[in-house]
Write a protein that holds these residues in place. Structure first.
Motif, PDB file in Angstrom:
ATOM      1  N   PHE A 160       5.478   3.487  -1.560  1.00  0.00           N
ATOM      2  CA  PHE A 160       4.980   3.569  -2.933  1.00  0.00           C
ATOM      3  C   PHE A 160       4.349   4.925  -3.219  1.00  0.00           C
ATOM      4  CE2 PHE A 160       1.408   3.088  -5.909  1.00  0.00           C
ATOM      5  CZ  PHE A 160       2.061   2.578  -7.026  1.00  0.00           C
ATOM      6  N   ILE A 161       3.610   5.431  -2.242  1.00  0.00           N
ATOM      7  CA  ILE A 161       2.872   6.675  -2.464  1.00  0.00           C
ATOM      8  C   ILE A 161       3.732   7.908  -2.195  1.00  0.00           C
ATOM      9  CG2 ILE A 161       1.871   7.177  -0.187  1.00  0.00           C
ATOM     10  CD1 ILE A 161      -0.869   7.337  -1.630  1.00  0.00           C
ATOM     11  N   GLY A 162       4.925   7.690  -1.634  1.00  0.00           N
ATOM     12  CA  GLY A 162       5.852   8.797  -1.426  1.00  0.00           C
ATOM     13  C   GLY A 162       5.691   9.535  -0.118  1.00  0.00           C
ATOM     14  N   ALA A 163       5.102   8.893   0.896  1.00  0.00           N
ATOM     15  CA  ALA A 163       4.962   9.519   2.213  1.00  0.00           C
ATOM     16  C   ALA A 163       6.227   9.285   3.031  1.00  0.00           C
ATOM     17  CB  ALA A 163       3.755   8.939   2.949  1.00  0.00           C
ATOM     18  N   ALA A 164       6.562  10.245   3.883  1.00  0.00           N
ATOM     19  CA  ALA A 164       7.699  10.071   4.787  1.00  0.00           C
ATOM     20  C   ALA A 164       7.371   8.956   5.768  1.00  0.00           C
ATOM     21  CB  ALA A 164       7.982  11.371   5.535  1.00  0.00           C
ATOM     22  N   SER A 165       8.151   7.885   5.754  1.00  0.00           N
ATOM     23  CA  SER A 165       7.851   6.718   6.585  1.00  0.00           C
ATOM     24  C   SER A 165       9.125   5.912   6.805  1.00  0.00           C
ATOM     25  CB  SER A 165       6.788   5.837   5.911  1.00  0.00           C
ATOM     26  OG  SER A 165       7.234   5.399   4.638  1.00  0.00           O
ATOM     27  N   PRO A 166       9.134   5.043   7.827  1.00  0.00           N
ATOM     28  CA  PRO A 166      10.332   4.247   8.110  1.00  0.00           C
ATOM     29  C   PRO A 166      10.627   3.239   7.002  1.00  0.00           C
ATOM     30  CG  PRO A 166       8.793   4.225   9.966  1.00  0.00           C
ATOM     31  CD  PRO A 166       8.065   4.807   8.812  1.00  0.00           C
ATOM     32  N   ALA A 350      -4.342   8.541   3.441  1.00  0.00           N
ATOM     33  CA  ALA A 350      -4.792   7.588   2.427  1.00  0.00           C
ATOM     34  C   ALA A 350      -4.341   6.170   2.762  1.00  0.00           C
ATOM     35  CB  ALA A 350      -4.271   8.007   1.052  1.00  0.00           C
ATOM     36  N   VAL A 351      -3.059   5.998   3.079  1.00  0.00           N
ATOM     37  CA  VAL A 351      -2.561   4.662   3.403  1.00  0.00           C
ATOM     38  C   VAL A 351      -3.173   4.167   4.705  1.00  0.00           C
ATOM     39  CG1 VAL A 351      -0.524   3.269   3.920  1.00  0.00           C
ATOM     40  CG2 VAL A 351      -0.405   5.044   2.159  1.00  0.00           C
ATOM     41  N   HIS A 352      -3.232   5.048   5.693  1.00  0.00           N
ATOM     42  CA  HIS A 352      -3.786   4.674   6.993  1.00  0.00           C
ATOM     43  C   HIS A 352      -5.241   4.228   6.849  1.00  0.00           C
ATOM     44  CE1 HIS A 352      -3.677   4.859  11.438  1.00  0.00           C
ATOM     45  NE2 HIS A 352      -4.954   5.158  11.324  1.00  0.00           N
ATOM     46  N   THR A 353      -5.994   4.939   6.033  1.00  0.00           N
ATOM     47  CA  THR A 353      -7.393   4.586   5.798  1.00  0.00           C
ATOM     48  C   THR A 353      -7.502   3.242   5.100  1.00  0.00           C
ATOM     49  OG1 THR A 353      -8.066   6.907   5.674  1.00  0.00           O
ATOM     50  CG2 THR A 353      -9.509   5.291   4.624  1.00  0.00           C
ATOM     51  N   PHE A 354      -6.673   3.008   4.107  1.00  0.00           N
ATOM     52  CA  PHE A 354      -6.685   1.729   3.402  1.00  0.00           C
ATOM     53  C   PHE A 354      -6.411   0.587   4.375  1.00  0.00           C
ATOM     54  CE2 PHE A 354      -6.312  -0.291  -0.857  1.00  0.00           C
ATOM     55  CZ  PHE A 354      -5.981  -1.578  -0.449  1.00  0.00           C
ATOM     56  N   ALA A 355      -5.478   0.809   5.306  1.00  0.00           N
ATOM     57  CA  ALA A 355      -5.008  -0.259   6.191  1.00  0.00           C
ATOM     58  C   ALA A 355      -5.958  -0.578   7.341  1.00  0.00           C
ATOM     59  CB  ALA A 355      -3.632   0.099   6.749  1.00  0.00           C
ATOM     60  N   VAL A 356      -6.953   0.258   7.597  1.00  0.00           N
ATOM     61  CA  VAL A 356      -7.941   0.022   8.661  1.00  0.00           C
ATOM     62  C   VAL A 356      -7.241  -0.366   9.967  1.00  0.00           C
ATOM     63  CG1 VAL A 356     -10.174  -1.022   9.203  1.00  0.00           C
ATOM     64  CG2 VAL A 356      -9.424  -0.927   6.830  1.00  0.00           C
ATOM     65  N   LYS A 435      -7.641  15.590  -3.454  1.00  0.00           N
ATOM     66  CA  LYS A 435      -6.274  15.081  -3.465  1.00  0.00           C
ATOM     67  C   LYS A 435      -6.167  13.786  -2.652  1.00  0.00           C
ATOM     68  CE  LYS A 435      -1.964  15.740  -4.747  1.00  0.00           C
ATOM     69  NZ  LYS A 435      -1.582  15.765  -6.172  1.00  0.00           N
ATOM     70  N   TYR A 436      -6.833  13.754  -1.513  1.00  0.00           N
ATOM     71  CA  TYR A 436      -6.885  12.549  -0.673  1.00  0.00           C
ATOM     72  C   TYR A 436      -7.494  11.392  -1.454  1.00  0.00           C
ATOM     73  CZ  TYR A 436      -9.162   9.618   2.963  1.00  0.00           C
ATOM     74  OH  TYR A 436      -9.637   8.589   3.731  1.00  0.00           O
ATOM     75  N   HIS A 437      -8.569  11.657  -2.162  1.00  0.00           N
ATOM     76  CA  HIS A 437      -9.198  10.628  -2.991  1.00  0.00           C
ATOM     77  C   HIS A 437      -8.260  10.187  -4.117  1.00  0.00           C
ATOM     78  CE1 HIS A 437     -13.660  11.601  -1.826  1.00  0.00           C
ATOM     79  NE2 HIS A 437     -12.972  11.029  -0.854  1.00  0.00           N
ATOM     80  N   GLU A 438      -7.504  11.137  -4.639  1.00  0.00           N
ATOM     81  CA  GLU A 438      -6.547  10.802  -5.699  1.00  0.00           C
ATOM     82  C   GLU A 438      -5.501   9.816  -5.188  1.00  0.00           C
ATOM     83  OE1 GLU A 438      -2.884  13.122  -7.878  1.00  0.00           O
ATOM     84  OE2 GLU A 438      -4.795  14.211  -7.716  1.00  0.00           O
ATOM     85  N   TYR A 439      -5.038  10.005  -3.947  1.00  0.00           N
ATOM     86  CA  TYR A 439      -4.054   9.080  -3.385  1.00  0.00           C
ATOM     87  C   TYR A 439      -4.679   7.715  -3.101  1.00  0.00           C
ATOM     88  CZ  TYR A 439      -0.732  12.921  -2.963  1.00  0.00           C
ATOM     89  OH  TYR A 439       0.131  13.956  -3.243  1.00  0.00           O
ATOM     90  N   LEU A 443      -3.572   4.069  -4.770  1.00  0.00           N
ATOM     91  CA  LEU A 443      -3.349   2.816  -4.050  1.00  0.00           C
ATOM     92  C   LEU A 443      -4.163   1.673  -4.647  1.00  0.00           C
ATOM     93  CD1 LEU A 443      -3.337   4.106  -0.349  1.00  0.00           C
ATOM     94  CD2 LEU A 443      -1.382   3.200  -1.617  1.00  0.00           C
ATOM     95  N   THR A 444      -5.407   1.948  -4.994  1.00  0.00           N
ATOM     96  CA  THR A 444      -6.263   0.878  -5.516  1.00  0.00           C
ATOM     97  C   THR A 444      -5.911   0.511  -6.952  1.00  0.00           C
ATOM     98  OG1 THR A 444      -7.956   2.484  -6.192  1.00  0.00           O
ATOM     99  CG2 THR A 444      -8.164   1.510  -4.006  1.00  0.00           C
ATOM    100  N   GLU A 445      -5.743   1.517  -7.800  1.00  0.00           N
ATOM    101  CA  GLU A 445      -5.556   1.250  -9.223  1.00  0.00           C
ATOM    102  C   GLU A 445      -4.114   0.914  -9.589  1.00  0.00           C
ATOM    103  OE1 GLU A 445      -7.150   4.550 -11.366  1.00  0.00           O
ATOM    104  OE2 GLU A 445      -9.231   4.143 -10.764  1.00  0.00           O
ATOM    105  N   GLU A 446      -3.158   1.557  -8.907  1.00  0.00           N
ATOM    106  CA  GLU A 446      -1.758   1.329  -9.261  1.00  0.00           C
ATOM    107  C   GLU A 446      -1.079   0.321  -8.333  1.00  0.00           C
ATOM    108  OE1 GLU A 446       0.526   4.895  -9.976  1.00  0.00           O
ATOM    109  OE2 GLU A 446      -1.270   6.010 -10.581  1.00  0.00           O
ATOM    110  N   TYR A 447      -1.288   0.472  -7.019  1.00  0.00           N
ATOM    111  CA  TYR A 447      -0.608  -0.442  -6.099  1.00  0.00           C
ATOM    112  C   TYR A 447      -1.242  -1.830  -6.131  1.00  0.00           C
ATOM    113  CZ  TYR A 447       1.748  -2.290  -1.998  1.00  0.00           C
ATOM    114  OH  TYR A 447       2.511  -3.074  -1.157  1.00  0.00           O
ATOM    115  N   VAL A 448      -2.562  -1.895  -5.991  1.00  0.00           N
ATOM    116  CA  VAL A 448      -3.222  -3.206  -5.940  1.00  0.00           C
ATOM    117  C   VAL A 448      -3.486  -3.744  -7.343  1.00  0.00           C
ATOM    118  CG1 VAL A 448      -5.225  -4.497  -5.118  1.00  0.00           C
ATOM    119  CG2 VAL A 448      -4.244  -2.690  -3.695  1.00  0.00           C
ATOM    120  N   ASP A 449      -4.299  -3.035  -8.116  1.00  0.00           N
ATOM    121  CA  ASP A 449      -4.646  -3.533  -9.451  1.00  0.00           C
ATOM    122  C   ASP A 449      -3.459  -3.500 -10.407  1.00  0.00           C
ATOM    123  OD1 ASP A 449      -7.163  -3.834  -8.453  1.00  0.00           O
ATOM    124  OD2 ASP A 449      -8.026  -2.082  -9.464  1.00  0.00           O
TER     125      ASP A 449
END
Length: 560
Positions: A160-166, A350-356, A435-439, A443-449
């Motif tokens: 969703f956030i556009g990071a290179a991932s599997p 950003a995603v890694h931090t969200f995922a704990v 920028k990190y805070h923006e991502y 995640l919080t406002e667009e992906y979750v909310d």
């Protein structure tokens, strides 16, 4: 009239130009040239295998004796040959083996299950064969994840956030037509992944593994490549004449043909590992981990041996020097954007931090990531999130009676990697921090909310509920699965609420500030972290008698 002499010169020049063009093409294509023959098929696998609107079917066709032999010798991670039917298309002579780190050794030790994760390599025995362009497919067994969806949701966040991932999807796995369970299918982070994300760019890829337990890192990759080079013409092993493996010298303490002995980790709890004097309990990596924590040590290449041992692509000292040079300049804050793919790494953070996820660079274990280097610039790719949202036992930093749910929900966003200086330079830079805070806000406002999380959660549930209910090898019961999913839903919602508070300043955003002022933290006491799955695998913490879907523990048994 053109003379024959001139014609010959022209022909020679044209031929020379053709040779030069071919050489240049070979250089550009590099290690990806084996896929270039059928470029139109190359990128079919994202839609064929990883269209998440539909679960894929994977039917493994294999002699049952060989299947049982493979499972009995799972710790050796040896490839066996099978045919695989995927979504109606059959691929012949595909290599298959069990895979994993803790999940592999835990299942091998457990007499009640043989639910291994698997790796399928399509070109191991038949060079050039791919699965719609994919070189290797990972089938994860959802070990330690009662929700069966934590990892999928985290990869969905990366996407969703556009990071290179599997790429990811779910797979209904069968053996010779008999249903064996629902697995998470993943794009292996190897040749096809690099080609999909970077085209023919010839970068170098590493998977550092500080735990030293295999699991698909470089040593495993080199073994695979070595075995491939020793194959006979039919894909089997070469003829060694009268050689008898039983004639090998006796190795004291070893049983011929037996897998290597693993240390007894029964009762192992990362929470009991020594904690660093500062930062989160469980943070800070012991020693320098051979460079696996990505901290600059010195200019000696040997100081980073764990990184080099984890090579996925074939690398040289010159390649290694570029990595060390980058780490050194990053540590000194020199020309960061020359040495780091800053934007992608901020998305990763950003995603890694969200995922704990403490089973990673943000915990004791300096592993579960891929390091990519191209032209001296470093990048990170994510891997292995089954223990996210507090699944590692090291959550609960206040001791046995601590509120693990509240700690997980409020995990500090501005000190997420206390054991790795690699990230400090980015977070100390105001532009990058913003920028990190923006991502994180995205995640919080667009992906979750914004509804994407709920849509993904509901889609996955509708796709796998029936498969989980009928899963004959599941680690958790269907009731435990349903409870785990409901808990995960609440956890993600509360995590987003806490992050929003940390971003706007109403909740402390560092570990130290949270210790000094815990009153503002979101109450997560209703979140039973262990209900979502824990490091103990298929047994919920405090419930060693967790049973299968039929309330009878399925013993490890041979197929057929």
């Amino acid at each position: 009239m053109v003379t024959n002499k001139h014609i010959n010169k022209i022909v020679v020049i044209i031929m020379a130009m053709a040779v030069v063009i071919c050489v240049l093409a070979g250089i550009v294509v590099g290690r990806s040239d084996k896929y270039a023959e059928n470029a139109n098929i190359l990128m079919e696998y994202p839609s064929k295998l990883f269209d998440t609107n539909e679960v894929i079917s994977v039917n493994i066709k294999m002699d049952e004796e060989e299947w049982n032999e493979m499972l009995e010798n799972a710790m050796s991670e040896e490839y066996y040959s099978c045919d695989v039917e995927i979504c109606g298309t059959t691929f012949k002579n595909v290599a298959i083996r069990p895979k994993g780190n803790t999940s592999l050794s835990s299942v091998a030790r457990d007499p009640d299950t043989d639910r291994y994760s698997f790796k399928l390599e399509f070109g191991h025995f038949m060079e050039g064969q791919t699965c719609f362009g994919l070189d290797k497919l990972i089938l994860n067994n959802n070990y330690a994840d009662a929700t069966n969806m934590k990892e999928a949701i985290v990869y969905d966040m990366f996407n969703f956030i556009g990071a290179a991932s599997p790429l990811y999807n779910y797979a209904s796995i069968s053996l010779n037509g008999e249903y064996k369970g629902v697995y998470l299918a993943l794009e292996a982070v190897e040749e096809s992944f690099l080609l999909r994300n970077y085209g023919t760019q010839n970068g170098e890829l590493y998977k550092p593994e500080s735990m030293g337990m295999g699991g698909g890192g470089g040593d495993r990759y080199k073994q695979e490549q070595g075995a491939k080079s020793q194959q006979g013409p039919s894909g089997g092993m070469p003829d060694h004449g009268d050689f008898n493996p039983q004639d090998k010298p006796d190795m004291e303490g070893d049983t011929p043909g037996a897998p290597p002995q693993m240390p007894d980790m029964e009762g192992f709890d990362p929470a009991n590992m020594p904690s660093p004097p500062e930062g989160k309990a469980g943070d800070g990596h012991t020693g320098n981990n051979g460079g696996a924590n990505l901290n600059y040590i010195d200019d000696n290449l040997d100081s980073y041996s764990v990184i080099w041992d984890g090579e996925i692509t074939e690398t040289s000292d010159g390649d290694h020097l570029r990595v060390v040079t980058a780490l050194k300049n990053i540590s000194e804050g020199n020309d960061i954007e020359k040495y780091l793919d800053v934007d992608n790494i901020l998305k990763y953070m950003a995603v890694h931090t969200f995922a704990v996820n403490m089973d990673s660079l943000s915990g004791n274990m300096a592993h579960n990531y891929y390091l990519y280097e191209h032209d001296g610039k470093l990048n990170l790719f994510p891997w292995d999130y089954n223990l996210s949202f507090g699944g590692m036992s090291s959550m609960g930093r206040g001791g046995e009676d601590s509120d693990k749910g509240t700690e997980m929900v409020n995990d500090a966003i501005d000190t997420p990697f206390s054991g790795t200086d690699f990230f400090d330079t980015l977070l100390e830079n105001e532009e990058y921090l913003e920028k990190y805070h923006e991502y994180l806000r995205k995640l919080t406002e667009e992906y979750v909310d914004g509804g994407r999380f709920e849509e993904t959660y509901n889609r996955i549930g509708s796709q796998i509920d029936a498969l989980v209910k009928e899963d004959p090898t599941a680690f958790y019961s269907y009731d435990e699965y349903k409870t785990a999913c409901e808990t995960l839903y609440k956890a993600v919602k509360l995590r987003a609420e806490s992050i929003k508070g940390q971003l706007d300043g109403t909740i402390p955003s560092t570990d130290e500030e949270q210790k000094q002022d815990s009153a503002a933290l979101i109450d997560g006491s209703e979140i039973d972290v262990s209900a979502m799955g824990a490091h103990s695998g298929g047994k919920k913490e405090g419930n060693p008698e967790s049973q299968d879907n039929n309330s009878v523990k399925h013993s490890k048994k041979k197929s057929g």
